[in-house]
Design an enzyme around this catalytic site. Structure first.
Site, PDB file in Angstrom:
ATOM      1  N   GLY A  17       2.825   6.329  13.040  1.00  0.00           N
ATOM      2  CA  GLY A  17       3.460   5.016  13.223  1.00  0.00           C
ATOM      3  C   GLY A  17       4.886   5.166  13.717  1.00  0.00           C
ATOM      4  O   GLY A  17       5.324   4.521  14.673  1.00  0.00           O
ATOM      5  N   LYS A  18       5.616   6.066  13.066  1.00  0.00           N
ATOM      6  CA  LYS A  18       6.998   6.342  13.481  1.00  0.00           C
ATOM      7  C   LYS A  18       7.044   6.929  14.876  1.00  0.00           C
ATOM      8  O   LYS A  18       7.899   6.572  15.683  1.00  0.00           O
ATOM      9  CB  LYS A  18       7.591   7.415  12.561  1.00  0.00           C
ATOM     10  CG  LYS A  18       8.270   6.933  11.360  1.00  0.00           C
ATOM     11  CD  LYS A  18       8.996   8.179  10.845  1.00  0.00           C
ATOM     12  CE  LYS A  18       9.372   8.083   9.433  1.00  0.00           C
ATOM     13  NZ  LYS A  18      10.017   9.319   8.977  1.00  0.00           N
ATOM     14  N   ASP A  74      14.516   9.650   8.912  1.00  0.00           N
ATOM     15  CA  ASP A  74      14.106   9.540   7.511  1.00  0.00           C
ATOM     16  C   ASP A  74      14.337   8.099   7.106  1.00  0.00           C
ATOM     17  O   ASP A  74      15.402   7.531   7.365  1.00  0.00           O
ATOM     18  CB  ASP A  74      14.864  10.493   6.592  1.00  0.00           C
ATOM     19  CG  ASP A  74      14.096  10.630   5.275  1.00  0.00           C
ATOM     20  OD1 ASP A  74      12.986  11.213   5.300  1.00  0.00           O
ATOM     21  OD2 ASP A  74      14.562  10.128   4.242  1.00  0.00           O
ATOM     22  N   TYR A 162       4.851  -0.053   4.747  1.00  0.00           N
ATOM     23  CA  TYR A 162       5.091  -1.258   3.941  1.00  0.00           C
ATOM     24  C   TYR A 162       5.283  -2.521   4.787  1.00  0.00           C
ATOM     25  O   TYR A 162       5.659  -3.574   4.248  1.00  0.00           O
ATOM     26  CB  TYR A 162       6.335  -1.036   3.061  1.00  0.00           C
ATOM     27  CG  TYR A 162       6.178   0.125   2.096  1.00  0.00           C
ATOM     28  CD1 TYR A 162       5.640  -0.064   0.827  1.00  0.00           C
ATOM     29  CD2 TYR A 162       6.555   1.420   2.462  1.00  0.00           C
ATOM     30  CE1 TYR A 162       5.494   0.997  -0.060  1.00  0.00           C
ATOM     31  CE2 TYR A 162       6.400   2.492   1.594  1.00  0.00           C
ATOM     32  CZ  TYR A 162       5.875   2.276   0.335  1.00  0.00           C
ATOM     33  OH  TYR A 162       5.719   3.332  -0.535  1.00  0.00           O
ATOM     34  N   HIS A 195      15.121  -1.684  11.150  1.00  0.00           N
ATOM     35  CA  HIS A 195      16.072  -0.643  10.758  1.00  0.00           C
ATOM     36  C   HIS A 195      16.112   0.483  11.784  1.00  0.00           C
ATOM     37  O   HIS A 195      17.163   0.971  12.169  1.00  0.00           O
ATOM     38  CB  HIS A 195      15.693  -0.105   9.375  1.00  0.00           C
ATOM     39  CG  HIS A 195      14.229   0.239   9.242  1.00  0.00           C
ATOM     40  ND1 HIS A 195      13.233  -0.605   9.642  1.00  0.00           N
ATOM     41  CD2 HIS A 195      13.604   1.350   8.771  1.00  0.00           C
ATOM     42  CE1 HIS A 195      12.054  -0.034   9.416  1.00  0.00           C
ATOM     43  NE2 HIS A 195      12.255   1.149   8.900  1.00  0.00           N
TER      44      HIS A 195
HETATM   45  P1  ITT Z   1       7.985  12.312   8.670  1.00  0.00           P
HETATM   46  O1  ITT Z   1       8.811  12.829   7.520  1.00  0.00           O
HETATM   47  O2  ITT Z   1       7.057  13.322   9.235  1.00  0.00           O
HETATM   48  O3  ITT Z   1       8.831  11.648   9.717  1.00  0.00           O
HETATM   49  P2  ITT Z   1       7.074  10.445   6.671  1.00  0.00           P
HETATM   50  O4  ITT Z   1       6.087   9.296   6.691  1.00  0.00           O
HETATM   51  O5  ITT Z   1       6.910  11.463   5.586  1.00  0.00           O
HETATM   52  O6  ITT Z   1       7.028  11.137   8.109  1.00  0.00           O
HETATM   53  P3  ITT Z   1       9.589   9.615   5.543  1.00  0.00           P
HETATM   54  O7  ITT Z   1       9.694  10.751   4.611  1.00  0.00           O
HETATM   55  O8  ITT Z   1      10.823   9.187   6.276  1.00  0.00           O
HETATM   56  O9  ITT Z   1       8.514   9.861   6.688  1.00  0.00           O
HETATM   57  O10 ITT Z   1       8.983   8.392   4.764  1.00  0.00           O
HETATM   58  C1  ITT Z   1       9.238   7.092   5.172  1.00  0.00           C
HETATM   59  C2  ITT Z   1       8.192   6.169   4.612  1.00  0.00           C
HETATM   60  O11 ITT Z   1       8.816   4.856   4.492  1.00  0.00           O
HETATM   61  C3  ITT Z   1       7.048   6.011   5.591  1.00  0.00           C
HETATM   62  O12 ITT Z   1       5.973   6.846   5.266  1.00  0.00           O
HETATM   63  C4  ITT Z   1       6.705   4.540   5.450  1.00  0.00           C
HETATM   64  O13 ITT Z   1       5.812   4.368   4.432  1.00  0.00           O
HETATM   65  C5  ITT Z   1       7.998   3.873   5.020  1.00  0.00           C
HETATM   66  N1  ITT Z   1       8.577   3.268   6.215  1.00  0.00           N
HETATM   67  C6  ITT Z   1       9.599   3.758   6.963  1.00  0.00           C
HETATM   68  N2  ITT Z   1       9.816   2.981   8.033  1.00  0.00           N
HETATM   69  C7  ITT Z   1       8.912   1.989   7.960  1.00  0.00           C
HETATM   70  C8  ITT Z   1       8.608   0.889   8.775  1.00  0.00           C
HETATM   71  O14 ITT Z   1       9.253   0.667   9.910  1.00  0.00           O
HETATM   72  N3  ITT Z   1       7.637   0.085   8.402  1.00  0.00           N
HETATM   73  C9  ITT Z   1       6.946   0.305   7.278  1.00  0.00           C
HETATM   74  N4  ITT Z   1       7.136   1.318   6.453  1.00  0.00           N
HETATM   75  C10 ITT Z   1       8.117   2.166   6.784  1.00  0.00           C
END
Ligand code: ITT
Length: 211
Positions: A17-18, A74, A162, A195
């Site tokens: 997604g990111k 992050d 979320y 964000h």
């Molecule tokens: P990477 O570390 O590999 O980038 P991750 O999913 O583990 O992937 P994070 O540790 O930064 O990344 O966790 C962020 C979590 O916060 C992510 O898994 C989402 O559940 C939530 N999140 C972050 N940005 C979001 C968004 O734009 N919309 C919905 N949920 C989001």
């Protein structure tokens, strides 16, 4: 001195997604991007105490492994009534199967336990810390947030994580009900609402030049 991103860039995330959002944000700048997943990079342990240090851990690990500038995010959701949880543990709350329906239900359960039933008690914000790290350890770091309210039941199937529970301030649809352009599109196409889009605009100002 800020450093410009001119070369190929590694997008240091394993979250699809990111990755899609980060690619879309970079597209207008004509930067060639390859993901950590495509390169088979390991996921470093996120041992930092805040978003900024975890973004740096991920970007630095990818820059060292690939010898290319690497871009990491992050992020997470910070819920006021839960004293800031899940925060930097937002991904972990979904468990090894990445079950965000369960993670959202867990937040709702805790909000109910604390009597957070009216919108004013259900305030939350998403945070995105972005880091670009170069192999010589130069770093560019920015951070931004978007404020909103948590709704229940979740609405919409767009986005990830979320998103279906998060109603950004000033809007009547959740991130899960918005198109990607609405959620994170940058002007002139979108409002740069999320964000990640807000943080990216700061990064673009110091590190990128439009084509
Ligand atoms: P990477 O570390 O590999 O980038 P991750 O999913 O583990 O992937 P994070 O540790 O930064 O990344 O966790 C962020 C979590 O916060 C992510 O898994 C989402 O559940 C939530 N999140 C972050 N940005 C979001 C968004 O734009 N919309 C919905 N949920 C989001």
């Amino acid at each position: 001195m800020h450093r410009r991103i001119t070369d190929k860039l590694v997008i240091a995330t394993h979250n699809p997604g990111k990755l899609a959002e980060m690619r879309e944000l970079l597209a207008p700048y004509g930067i060639e991007a390859v993901s950590a997943g495509e390169l088979g990079l390991d996921e470093p342990e996120e041992t930092g105490n805040d978003f900024r240090s975890n973004a740096a851990i991920k970007a630095v690990a990818a820059a060292q492994a690939t010898k290319l500038p690497s871009f990491a995010d992050d992020s997470g959701i910070v819920v006021d009534a839960l004293d800031g949880a899940p925060g930097i543990y937002s991904a972990r709350w979904a468990g090894p199967t990445k079950d965000f329906k369960a993670a959202m239900a867990q937040i709702e359960r805790l909000l109910q336990e604390r009597g957070a039933t009216t919108p004013d008690k259900r305030k939350a914000h998403f945070v995105s810390a972005l880091c670009v790290a170069w192999p010589d350890d130069h770093r560019e770091e920015v951070e931004a947030r978007v404020d909103g309210t948590l709704i229940w039941p979740p609405r919409g199937t767009a986005g990830f994580g979320y998103d279906p529970m998060f109603l950004p301030d000033g809007h009547s649809r959740t991130f899960g009900e918005m198109t990607s352009i609405e959620k994170h599109g940058l002007p002139p196409l979108g409002l740069g609402l999320s964000h990640r889009a807000r943080a990216f605009r700061k990064l673009a100002e110091i590190c990128l030049e439009p084509r």
